[in-house]
Design an enzyme around this catalytic site. Structure first.
Site, short mmCIF file in Angstrom:
data_model
loop_
_atom_site.label_atom_id
_atom_site.label_comp_id
_atom_site.label_asym_id
_atom_site.label_seq_id
_atom_site.Cartn_x
_atom_site.Cartn_y
_atom_site.Cartn_z
N PHE A 168 0.70 -1.17 -0.04
CA PHE A 168 -0.06 0.08 -0.03
C PHE A 168 0.95 1.15 -0.07
CE2 PHE A 168 -3.55 -2.57 1.44
CZ PHE A 168 -4.55 -1.88 0.90
N ASP A 169 0.53 2.32 -0.90
CA ASP A 169 1.04 3.41 -0.64
C ASP A 169 0.37 4.30 0.46
OD1 ASP A 169 2.18 6.18 -2.01
OD2 ASP A 169 0.01 6.55 -2.39
N VAL A 170 0.89 5.47 0.89
CA VAL A 170 0.10 6.31 1.89
C VAL A 170 -0.48 7.23 1.45
CG1 VAL A 170 0.72 7.19 4.30
CG2 VAL A 170 1.90 5.09 3.65
#
Length: 228
Positions: A9-11
Site C-alpha cells: 500500500f501507498d500512503v
C-alpha cells in the site's frame, strides 16, 4: 480478480489525505513568512512541490534538493530568501499533525487484516511518515513499513523495490499487488518489477501516462469489495 497474498500500500493520497495535510503545512509557512494565505498561493506551492517530486522520480535531482529547493524557489518568487532545509524542518512540524484518513481507509484495513500480508511502500521523510502513520493508528495493520529515505531510492525505481524484497525476505512478485494513487510512482513502480497494480483513482482521471494498470477503483470501498 486474481488471488494475491501480499498487498503493498501507498500512503499519501491512498490511505492518508495528503492534500489536506499539505494545505495545513503550507498555510503555517505562509503565515510564518508573512505571505498572504490565499487559495492561489497554496495552489502555486502544490504544483511546484509536485513538479519537484516528479523530477526526483525521474532521477533528475536528489531527495535533499527536493526538500530545500522547492521552498527556496517558492518564497524567492515573493522576494523572500529562506534556508530551504530549515524551512522544510518547520514545514514538517505542521505536516506531522496532518494524519487525516482517506474515507474508508480504516474499514478497508480491518477487512484485509488476517487475510493478506500488508506492507507500506512510501516515498518521503522517515520521521514524518512514521509519525503520521502512528498518529492515525494505521501502522498497527502493517507487517512492515518501507520508506524511500531509509531505502536510499524511491518509487518507481527498481532499486526501491529490491530493498522491499530484501526486507520482506521474498520476491514472489506474482503473489503481490501494489495499491496506490500515483501512476508515475506506484503503478509505474509495480510495472518496473513485474508486480500487478491496482490504481486508486478517486478523481476518475484519465491514464495519460502510458502506464499499464491491471485494476482500477475510485473508492476504497470498491477496493475492499475486490479484495475481500
Amino acid at each position: 480478480m486474481k488471488k494475491y497474498g501480499v498487498l503493498l500500500f501507498d500512503v499519501d493520497g491512498t490511505l492518508l489525505d495528503f492534500d489536506r495535510a499539505e494545505e495545513m503545512g503550507i498555510e503555517g509557512l505562509l503565515e510564518h513568512y508573512g505571505v498572504p494565505v490565499t487559495a492561489e498561493n497554496k495552489e502555486k506551492y502544490h504544483h511546484l512541490n509536485k513538479s519537484y517530486w516528479e523530477r526526483l522520480e525521474r532521477g533528475e535531482i536528489t531527495r535533499d534538493q527536493v526538500l530545500s529547493l522547492r521552498f527556496e524557489e517558492f518564497f524567492g518568487d515573493f522576494g523572500i530568501s529562506v534556508d530551504g532545509m530549515e524551512t522544510d524542518r518547520l514545514y514538517r512540524e505542521y505536516l506531522n499533525e496532518g494524519a487525516f484518513l482517506v474515507d474508508g481507509a480504516r474499514e478497508l484495513l480491518e477487512g484485509l487484516k488476517g487475510q493478506y500480508e500488508l506492507y507500506i511502500i512510501t516515498n518521503g521523510v522517515a520521521a514524518t511518515q512514521y509519525h503520521r502513520l502512528g498518529k492515525s493508528g494505521l501502522d498497527r495493520y502493517f507487517k512492515d513499513i518501507f520508506i524511500s529515505e531509509e531505502a536510499g531510492s524511491q518509487k518507481p525505481q527498481p532499486e526501491y523495490f529490491e530493498y522491499c524484497f530484501k526486507k520482506m525476505g521474498r520476491r514472489d512478485v506474482e503473489n503481490m499487488l501494489v495499491i496506490g494513487d500515483s501512476l508515475t510512482s506506484d503503478i509505474k513502480g509495480g510495472n518496473n518489477v513485474g508486480i500487478d497494480t491496482l490504481w486508486f483513482n478517486p478523481h476518475r482521471q484519465e491514464n495519460t501516462k502510458g502506464v499499464h494498470v491491471e485494476y482500477e477503483a475510485d473508492s476504497l470501498e470498491k477496493i475492499g469489495k475486490m479484495l475481500i
